[in-house]
Design a protein around this motif. Structure first.
Motif, mmCIF file in Angstrom:
data_model
loop_
_atom_site.group_PDB
_atom_site.id
_atom_site.type_symbol
_atom_site.label_atom_id
_atom_site.label_comp_id
_atom_site.label_asym_id
_atom_site.label_seq_id
_atom_site.Cartn_x
_atom_site.Cartn_y
_atom_site.Cartn_z
ATOM 1 N N MET A 205 0.843 -1.186 0.000
ATOM 2 C CA MET A 205 0.000 0.000 0.000
ATOM 3 C C MET A 205 0.882 1.241 0.000
ATOM 4 S SD MET A 205 -2.875 1.566 0.059
ATOM 5 C CE MET A 205 -3.871 0.100 0.102
ATOM 6 N N PRO A 206 0.722 2.182 -0.934
ATOM 7 C CA PRO A 206 1.562 3.370 -0.972
ATOM 8 C C PRO A 206 1.355 4.240 0.260
ATOM 9 C CG PRO A 206 -0.303 3.571 -2.489
ATOM 10 C CD PRO A 206 -0.284 2.157 -2.015
ATOM 11 N N ASP A 207 2.397 5.023 0.604
ATOM 12 C CA ASP A 207 2.322 5.888 1.768
ATOM 13 C C ASP A 207 1.244 6.953 1.617
ATOM 14 O OD1 ASP A 207 4.369 4.505 2.944
ATOM 15 O OD2 ASP A 207 5.932 5.876 2.235
ATOM 16 N N ASP A 208 0.872 7.296 0.369
ATOM 17 C CA ASP A 208 -0.120 8.351 0.167
ATOM 18 C C ASP A 208 -1.527 7.785 -0.028
ATOM 19 O OD1 ASP A 208 0.209 7.191 -2.296
ATOM 20 O OD2 ASP A 208 0.279 9.084 -3.407
ATOM 21 N N ALA A 209 -1.810 6.643 0.582
ATOM 22 C CA ALA A 209 -3.140 6.040 0.481
ATOM 23 C C ALA A 209 -4.212 7.035 0.908
ATOM 24 C CB ALA A 209 -3.203 4.783 1.345
ATOM 25 N N LYS A 210 -5.342 6.982 0.213
ATOM 26 C CA LYS A 210 -6.447 7.891 0.510
ATOM 27 C C LYS A 210 -7.318 7.302 1.612
ATOM 28 C CE LYS A 210 -8.494 9.704 -3.057
ATOM 29 N NZ LYS A 210 -9.415 9.872 -4.226
ATOM 30 N N ILE A 211 -7.606 8.103 2.636
ATOM 31 C CA ILE A 211 -8.399 7.662 3.779
ATOM 32 C C ILE A 211 -9.618 8.566 3.927
ATOM 33 C CG2 ILE A 211 -8.441 7.377 6.292
ATOM 34 C CD1 ILE A 211 -5.506 6.643 6.172
ATOM 35 N N LEU A 212 -10.784 7.950 4.055
ATOM 36 C CA LEU A 212 -12.024 8.683 4.291
ATOM 37 C C LEU A 212 -12.282 8.731 5.796
ATOM 38 C CD1 LEU A 212 -14.748 9.998 3.577
ATOM 39 C CD2 LEU A 212 -15.661 7.689 3.156
#
Length: 236
Positions: free
Chosen positions: A1-8
């Motif tokens: 998982m990339p460090d810039d994963a999008k989180i809601l």
């Protein structure tokens, strides 16, 4: 998982959302926000987050309902934040489809550790919430069904049955699986339930069981949602 994963992040408390936004952004994540359940469902459908952080005490929907509706199509991890700390509450929301539970107040390092663990365990982007089969369109996030552009009114149970077939489109879903998921293990032999509900869905979709466009019966086994012309059988 990339460090810039999008989180809601979903919470009706502005201060909590700000705290989470600052903490998660400082750790390299991209953050999108919603302050109620309907907003969360919409953002999850349109923004494709890798993970959802969800408070249970929302102004419009109970958090468990949001989890249940997300699980109609969202495959990413769901982390619950809540002041509700009883074992009963935790079990109920985990059974609804959440992956982890953090009780408020919480430490930021614990939260970040749980986020990292969930992203490692369930990496990936959730599946599209809408299935487009040409004449038939099913929006799992909005819980709407249209045939040739006309919206079809399904009951909650009818939609839940169709949604199970949609999530396995092109594959056979067994009678036992459908009955267990929709009515519980105590009803896995009550196949008449399926015959009645599938019949009602077919009638509303205008689907001829003798020459189905959408739902094929696999005799003695289960049902299959058809996904292409090559799947169309001469009869059930």
């Amino acid at each position: 998982m990339p460090d810039d994963a999008k989180i809601l992040v979903v919470d009706d408390d502005d201060a909590i959302r700000k705290f989470l936004r600052i903490s998660l952004t400082a750790s390299g994540y991209r953050v999108i926000e919603a302050r109620d359940g309907e907003g969360a469902l919409g953002k999850a459908a349109t923004e494709s987050p890798a993970l959802v952080v969800l408070d249970l005490g929302l102004p419009d929907l109970d958090g468990r309902e949001v989890v249940s509706r997300l699980r109609d199509w969202f495959t990413g991890p769901i982390l619950i934040l809540s002041v509700r700390s009883t074992e009963e509450e935790k079990v109920a929301v985990l059974d609804a489809g959440a992956d982890d539970f953090v009780v408020k107040p919480f430490g930021v390092q614990e939260l970040l550790a749980r986020v990292r663990a969930l992203l490692r365990a369930r990496p990936g982007v959730p599946e599209a919430p809408t299935l487009d089969l040409g004449a038939l369109k099913v929006d799992l996030a909005a819980r709407t069904v249209t045939v040739n552009g006309r919206e079809i009114g399904l009951t909650r149970k009818e939609f839940d049955l169709l949604a199970l077939l949609v999530r396995s489109a092109g594959k056979v879903v067994t009678q036992r699986q459908l009955l267990a998921d929709l009515w519980g293990e105590a009803h896995v032999h009550d196949t008449q339930y399926l015959r009645v509900y599938v019949g009602q869905i077919r009638a509303k979709l205008g689907d001829d069981p003798a020459n189905p466009r959408f739902i094929r019966t696999e005799p003695g086994i289960g049902y299959r949602l058809l996904v292409g012309a090559s799947d169309m059988p001469p009869s059930v």
